[in-house]
Design an enzyme around this catalytic site. Sequence first.
Site, PDB file in Angstrom:
ATOM      1  N   GLU A  44       0.850  -1.126  -0.234  1.00 55.91           N
ATOM      2  CA  GLU A  44       0.215   0.026   0.006  1.00 55.91           C
ATOM      3  C   GLU A  44       0.952   1.236  -0.144  1.00 55.91           C
ATOM      4  OE1 GLU A  44      -3.112   0.575  -0.394  1.00 55.91           O
ATOM      5  OE2 GLU A  44      -3.520  -1.761  -0.387  1.00 55.91           O
ATOM      6  N   LYS A  45       1.099   1.721  -1.147  1.00 49.26           N
ATOM      7  CA  LYS A  45       1.863   3.009  -1.267  1.00 49.26           C
ATOM      8  C   LYS A  45       1.376   4.341  -0.528  1.00 49.26           C
ATOM      9  CE  LYS A  45       5.599   0.922  -2.815  1.00 49.26           C
ATOM     10  NZ  LYS A  45       6.758   0.715  -2.121  1.00 49.26           N
ATOM     11  N   ASP A  74       7.748  -2.273   2.379  1.00 45.58           N
ATOM     12  CA  ASP A  74       8.207  -1.087   2.920  1.00 45.58           C
ATOM     13  C   ASP A  74       8.255  -0.476   4.238  1.00 45.58           C
ATOM     14  OD1 ASP A  74       9.537   1.072   2.301  1.00 45.58           O
ATOM     15  OD2 ASP A  74       8.235   2.268   1.249  1.00 45.58           O
ATOM     16  N   ASP A  93      14.075   2.032  -0.383  1.00 43.63           N
ATOM     17  CA  ASP A  93      13.307   2.292   0.890  1.00 43.63           C
ATOM     18  C   ASP A  93      14.424   1.907   2.174  1.00 43.63           C
ATOM     19  OD1 ASP A  93      11.103   2.129  -0.594  1.00 43.63           O
ATOM     20  OD2 ASP A  93      10.778  -0.131  -0.396  1.00 43.63           O
ATOM     21  N   GLY A 172       4.947  -8.170 -14.652  1.00 41.86           N
ATOM     22  CA  GLY A 172       4.439  -8.424 -15.836  1.00 41.86           C
ATOM     23  C   GLY A 172       4.198 -10.127 -15.889  1.00 41.86           C
ATOM     24  N   MET A 286       0.819 -16.897 -45.546  1.00 42.26           N
ATOM     25  CA  MET A 286       1.667 -15.730 -45.231  1.00 42.26           C
ATOM     26  C   MET A 286       1.066 -14.763 -44.784  1.00 42.26           C
ATOM     27  SD  MET A 286       3.787 -17.940 -46.668  1.00 42.26           S
ATOM     28  CE  MET A 286       5.395 -16.955 -46.881  1.00 42.26           C
ATOM     29  N   LYS A 362      16.931 -21.295 -36.328  1.00 42.58           N
ATOM     30  CA  LYS A 362      17.637 -21.672 -37.454  1.00 42.58           C
ATOM     31  C   LYS A 362      18.555 -20.418 -38.201  1.00 42.58           C
ATOM     32  CE  LYS A 362      17.081 -20.933 -41.245  1.00 42.58           C
ATOM     33  NZ  LYS A 362      18.200 -19.976 -42.141  1.00 42.58           N
ATOM     34  N   CYS A 445      15.807 -19.713 -45.837  1.00 43.36           N
ATOM     35  CA  CYS A 445      14.359 -19.431 -45.265  1.00 43.36           C
ATOM     36  C   CYS A 445      13.500 -20.761 -45.501  1.00 43.36           C
ATOM     37  CB  CYS A 445      13.991 -18.257 -45.842  1.00 43.36           C
ATOM     38  SG  CYS A 445      14.981 -16.870 -45.379  1.00 43.36           S
TER      39      CYS A 445
HETATM   40  N1  3NM Z   1       7.872  -4.583  -8.343  1.00 47.08           N
HETATM   41  P1  3NM Z   1       2.556  -6.944 -12.139  1.00 47.08           P
HETATM   42  S1  3NM Z   1       7.735  -4.828 -10.584  1.00 47.08           S
HETATM   43  C1  3NM Z   1       5.852  -4.494  -7.210  1.00 47.08           C
HETATM   44  O1  3NM Z   1      10.626  -4.675 -10.540  1.00 47.08           O
HETATM   45  C2  3NM Z   1       6.471  -4.625  -8.435  1.00 47.08           C
HETATM   46  O2  3NM Z   1      10.753  -4.767  -8.134  1.00 47.08           O
HETATM   47  C3  3NM Z   1       8.547  -4.661  -9.343  1.00 47.08           C
HETATM   48  O3  3NM Z   1       3.316  -6.163 -11.060  1.00 47.08           O
HETATM   49  C4  3NM Z   1      10.072  -4.599  -9.506  1.00 47.08           C
HETATM   50  O4  3NM Z   1       2.625  -8.235 -11.541  1.00 47.08           O
HETATM   51  C5  3NM Z   1       6.071  -4.900  -9.825  1.00 47.08           C
HETATM   52  O5  3NM Z   1       1.037  -6.370 -12.206  1.00 47.08           O
HETATM   53  C6  3NM Z   1       4.837  -4.681 -10.278  1.00 47.08           C
HETATM   54  O6  3NM Z   1       3.051  -6.973 -13.375  1.00 47.08           O
HETATM   55  C7  3NM Z   1       4.224  -6.094 -10.661  1.00 47.08           C
END
Ligand code: 3NM
Length: 517
Positions: A44-45, A74, A93, A172, A286, A362, A445
């Site tokens: 919770e920022k 934090d 932090d 992500g 394609m 390849k 290719c």
């Molecule tokens: N810390 P999501 S990235 C809280 O890089 C946090 O240290 C990070 O959120 C770091 O799962 C992040 O929605 C957010 O991508 C991750």
Amino acid sequence: MSKPVVDYSLYLVTDSGLNHPSRTLLQSVEDSILGGVTLVQLREKDLPTDAFIDLARKVHAITKKYNVPLLINDNIEVALAIDAEGAHVGQDDISCVKARQLLGPNKILGISTGTPEEAKKALADGADYIGIGTCFMTQTKSPKRTLGPIGVRTILEALPADHPLKTVVIGGIKDDNTRRVIIHSAGANGRILDGIAVVTGIVGAKDAKVASEKLHSEFKAGFDIATKKIKGDMTGRATVDSVLKSLPQLLTTLREKSPLTHHVSNYVVMNDTANATLALGGSPIMAPSAVEAEDLSNVVSSVVLNIGTLTESFVDCMYEAGKHANRQSKPVVFDPVGAGATTLRRETTRKILNAMHVDIIKGNAGEISTVASLIGCDTESIAMRGVDSLGNGFVNPAAVVQAVATRENCVVAMTGTIDYVSDGYRTVAIENGHAYQGRITGSGCMVASSIASFAAISPNDHFAAAVAGILALNLAGEHAAARSDVHGPGTFRAAFIDEIANLTPEQMLSEAKIKAI
Ligand code: 3NM
Ligand code: MG
């Protein structure tokens, strides 16, 4: 009370701002634990300390019910006030050393790290675990840069293999990239990530329980594969001998099934690769538009990504096609055409290798050598074994393909006068082929297309597919060059397509000059 033993495999990091509007944050926490979350961080920022403590108590009541440790982001004061199991701090932090002093020895302490140096410092400062990130772009934070699985691996490899410091990846992480991140980031030192830390993928999901179940099972699947990779486990891999014996049947099956391959290819070779695919017995489509990639992923059986004549729209399409192919476990063949030639191609190659799991790479010697350096393959030691001073080949090409295959956990096929294929466990040299193949555009290719057609019908052994794909075109090259109506590259080009179509399954066995290395 002694420090709890923590299972890091699925680590929920909360964010009230991203919580799905259909439920409260507390519900998200409980649902996710029911779905398999093993550790929770309350992040919770913007809450003032009093409100933070209030919320933390409520969350703690839930996590305690399920015996899942709760860490506070934090704010050590909050962690101590509610007697949470520990805390997580960022680089900006309170310091790790200070946090440890305040928390005492029996609390869990984690720190965010983004470089090998930060990771080593965390270890020295007494952290229990590190969060490695940011792995991929995320809306949750605005990272200056992303590590990708290759960057994560560099950090894992900077850590001593036998130290109890645990590692989780963050940024992500979704159910469709978890498995490959775990496999891809596994270090040569034997380090595998202990878990994934997820925000949006859980709190933002429509159903936090279902999302957690999926993430947990993807983590487990990735972890098991990575463990086998690290141990050099041959389980489930056919011997080279039996692969060679299976080649005729592979061609027969290809022609029976006529698998559809999505080509994101280049303007110069599109027509040739489509014709070669048809001649072999497969079906090409394609389609260079990103918009079509998802729909196509439902109907195709494999994908070729070729970075010749690179434009931004090609790149977008390659990401989409690769992502959806990964999601559906359909093989991706990557052809890094001229990868070393320009910054754009080098960068695109790096991004593709980071953004998706490529099943087969390849390329010619130059392209594979560029890939090797981009993925931090130990090119020094490969060079020691000798990069030819003429620069047009390796003294020990088999060692190069083997090393790249091991590092990327994929199959690598390197074309040249002699072709080499390796999956890191099995390596072969293929001595078939004709010099004419090097005198027409797109023959490399076409090999990628051929491999992709075979990969489509050999989903469990991409090594066999790569060997078959190369051999088929090499034999056709030999047959075409021997024809009396072939007088040069132009007539060869037409005859080559004919001979791909004329190739018989028996010839895949009787004419193969393939050696195990
Ligand atoms: N810390 P999501 S990235 C809280 O890089 C946090 O240290 C990070 O959120 C770091 O799962 C992040 O929605 C957010 O991508 C991750
Ligand atoms: Mg962080």
